[in-house]
Design a protein around this motif. Structure first.
Motif, PDB file in Angstrom:
ATOM      1  N   THR A  94       0.927  -1.197  -0.039  1.00 37.99           N
ATOM      2  CA  THR A  94      -0.206   0.030  -0.020  1.00 37.99           C
ATOM      3  C   THR A  94       0.859   1.218   0.243  1.00 37.99           C
ATOM      4  O   THR A  94       1.906   1.254   0.403  1.00 37.99           O
ATOM      5  N   GLY A  95       0.420   2.190  -0.927  1.00 37.73           N
ATOM      6  CA  GLY A  95       1.076   3.451  -0.601  1.00 37.73           C
ATOM      7  C   GLY A  95       0.462   4.698   0.125  1.00 37.73           C
ATOM      8  O   GLY A  95       1.121   5.822   0.215  1.00 37.73           O
ATOM      9  N   ASN A  96      -0.739   4.228   0.585  1.00 35.30           N
ATOM     10  CA  ASN A  96      -1.503   4.987   1.455  1.00 35.30           C
ATOM     11  C   ASN A  96      -2.020   4.417   2.840  1.00 35.30           C
ATOM     12  O   ASN A  96      -1.991   3.107   2.898  1.00 35.30           O
ATOM     13  N   SER A  97      -2.326   5.117   3.778  1.00 36.01           N
ATOM     14  CA  SER A  97      -2.974   4.259   4.907  1.00 36.01           C
ATOM     15  C   SER A  97      -4.071   3.554   4.554  1.00 36.01           C
ATOM     16  O   SER A  97      -4.980   4.018   3.717  1.00 36.01           O
ATOM     17  N   ASP A 138      -0.318  -1.729  -5.043  1.00 35.76           N
ATOM     18  CA  ASP A 138       0.513  -2.673  -5.532  1.00 35.76           C
ATOM     19  C   ASP A 138      -0.078  -4.264  -5.181  1.00 35.76           C
ATOM     20  O   ASP A 138      -0.009  -4.440  -4.109  1.00 35.76           O
ATOM     21  N   TRP A 139      -0.600  -4.998  -6.153  1.00 35.67           N
ATOM     22  CA  TRP A 139      -1.329  -6.169  -6.111  1.00 35.67           C
ATOM     23  C   TRP A 139      -0.618  -7.117  -6.773  1.00 35.67           C
ATOM     24  O   TRP A 139      -0.553  -7.155  -7.995  1.00 35.67           O
ATOM     25  N   LEU A 140      -0.373  -8.362  -6.220  1.00 34.77           N
ATOM     26  CA  LEU A 140       0.624  -9.298  -7.004  1.00 34.77           C
ATOM     27  C   LEU A 140      -0.366 -10.517  -6.717  1.00 34.77           C
ATOM     28  O   LEU A 140      -0.447 -10.920  -5.428  1.00 34.77           O
ATOM     29  N   ALA A 163      12.652  -3.145   2.524  1.00 36.32           N
ATOM     30  CA  ALA A 163      13.452  -3.478   1.061  1.00 36.32           C
ATOM     31  C   ALA A 163      12.502  -4.407   0.751  1.00 36.32           C
ATOM     32  O   ALA A 163      12.520  -4.508  -0.764  1.00 36.32           O
ATOM     33  N   ILE A 164      11.767  -5.218   1.136  1.00 38.05           N
ATOM     34  CA  ILE A 164      10.678  -6.044   0.395  1.00 38.05           C
ATOM     35  C   ILE A 164       9.525  -5.166  -0.220  1.00 38.05           C
ATOM     36  O   ILE A 164       9.347  -5.571  -1.492  1.00 38.05           O
ATOM     37  N   ILE A 168       8.879  -5.177  -4.399  1.00 36.77           N
ATOM     38  CA  ILE A 168       7.479  -5.374  -4.865  1.00 36.77           C
ATOM     39  C   ILE A 168       6.985  -4.278  -5.753  1.00 36.77           C
ATOM     40  O   ILE A 168       6.639  -4.523  -6.956  1.00 36.77           O
ATOM     41  N   ARG A 169       7.285  -3.011  -5.547  1.00 38.55           N
ATOM     42  CA  ARG A 169       6.983  -1.912  -6.017  1.00 38.55           C
ATOM     43  C   ARG A 169       7.533  -1.779  -7.515  1.00 38.55           C
ATOM     44  O   ARG A 169       7.143  -1.301  -8.348  1.00 38.55           O
ATOM     45  N   PHE A 170       8.926  -2.289  -7.207  1.00 35.49           N
ATOM     46  CA  PHE A 170      10.190  -2.103  -8.238  1.00 35.49           C
ATOM     47  C   PHE A 170       9.618  -3.240  -9.341  1.00 35.49           C
ATOM     48  O   PHE A 170       9.559  -3.021 -10.447  1.00 35.49           O
TER      49      PHE A 170
END
Length: 334
Positions: A94-97, A138-140, A163-164, A168-170
């Motif tokens: 998540t990029g937000n709360s 971001d959803w995998l 780091a993880i 995931i974002r990268f």
């Protein structure tokens, strides 16, 4: 700090990206054409702001990478929604709360958090509004069962590793590029298998602490139960095990691992309760013996003296004497 070596797609691995898709004012279409077939979820906006979403998709074999920028709302996943999804595991960053509601519990997720979920679980993911920013997700979707990938995984596990989350974002940035074409053996695209290995290593590393935390919580709950039932004649290892729905063997083992034995713990708690009553000077020793299950007076005297360094009567006498001294002092002041 965790350092993650980059492993990329193997030669010949099929990598497909579909580019970006922009929807404006079409929440129903977004639900039916994106959320339901790809996320196996519904989407419910939660603000009066005009609905807007940018959705990006990337595919490797049967795995999916999805990136969403959208107005606040709830992604609601239910097994009964549409056709059942094949066994899979979800990794969400998540990029937000936001808040994750799953199995009668609510987990607050800070910006930059990541979670691993059993894909068969129902949940609500509440994407919350932040000033001037769209919600980033971001959803995998990894097309193997969570049990096969991560044995012993709980329905929800939070990953507290920057780091993880960055990895995931990268991964998603590359997988959801705007090229909108099929790519073969792109060396910059990180491997799903490598991502799974990193997460597995992280979960294995935190497994002992998770087990210890659960055991410590249960241990504390049992001690509280014992304290609240010290005067009960029914208090016994068997009754405690029944109350917490565990076997007596597990009960004994839990206390042996975390300190004093169950028997020693019960005796200590009874002695501490007796000591408090004696210090207050309101009960006789004989009454306290009965109150806290000490059937043998000599045993109680011996254990009490060993625990507190003096016989039990001195405790009551000290409290009474202290009371008389206080009364005398008050009289002098008057």
């Amino acid at each position: 700090m965790m350092v993650i070596p980059l492993q990329t797609a193997s030669a010949g691995q099929r990598v497909t990206t579909s580019g970006s898709m922009l929807y404006e004012g079409g929440v129903d279409y977004f639900r039916s054409q994106f959320c339901q077939p790809l996320l196996h979820a519904d989407f419910v906006p939660t603000t009066d702001v005009p609905f807007r979403v940018t959705a990006k998709l990337g595919i490797v074999d049967d795995h999916r990478s999805l990136r969403l920028y959208c107005t606040p709302g709830i992604l609601r996943r239910r097994g009964a929604l549409g056709s059942p999804a094949p066994a899979h595991c979800l990794v969400i960053a998540t990029g937000n709360s936001c808040a994750l509601l799953i199995k009668d519990q609510t987990v607050r997720l800070k910006p930059g958090a990541a979670v691993v979920l059993d894909g068969s679980c129902d949940f609500d993911l509440v994407l919350e509004k932040e000033s001037g920013r769209s919600c980033l997700l971001d959803w995998l979707h990894i097309s193997q069962s969570a049990e096969a990938l991560f044995p012993g995984l709980e329905a929800l596990t939070v990953i507290n590793s920057e780091a993880i989350t960055t990895y995931i974002r990268f991964h998603n940035e590359l997988m959801t590029s705007d090229q909108g074409a099929e790519l073969t053996a792109i060396p910059e695209v990180p491997s799903f298998n490598h991502l799974v290995e990193i997460i597995r290593a992280y979960l294995l590393g935190m497994a002992p602490s998770r087990t210890h935390d659960r055991d410590r919580l249960l241990h504390d709950q049992i001690k509280m139960h014992i304290t609240e039932n010290l005067s009960s004649r029914d208090l016994s290892p068997e009754s405690i095990a029944r109350h917490f729905e565990i076997s007596p063997r597990k009960l004994y083992g839990l206390f042996e691992r975390l300190g004093a034995s169950l028997r020693e713990t019960i005796i200590t708690l009874r002695l501490e309760a007796a000591h408090r009553d004696l210090e207050q000077g309101r009960k006789k020793v004989a009454t306290i013996l009965l109150d806290y299950g000490f059937s043998n007076a000599s045993t109680f005297y011996r254990l009490y003296k060993k625990q507190f360094g003096r016989p039990p009567r001195s405790g009551r006498g000290t409290a009474a004497a202290a009371g008389k001294r206080s009364e005398a002092s008050a009289a002098d002041d008057r």
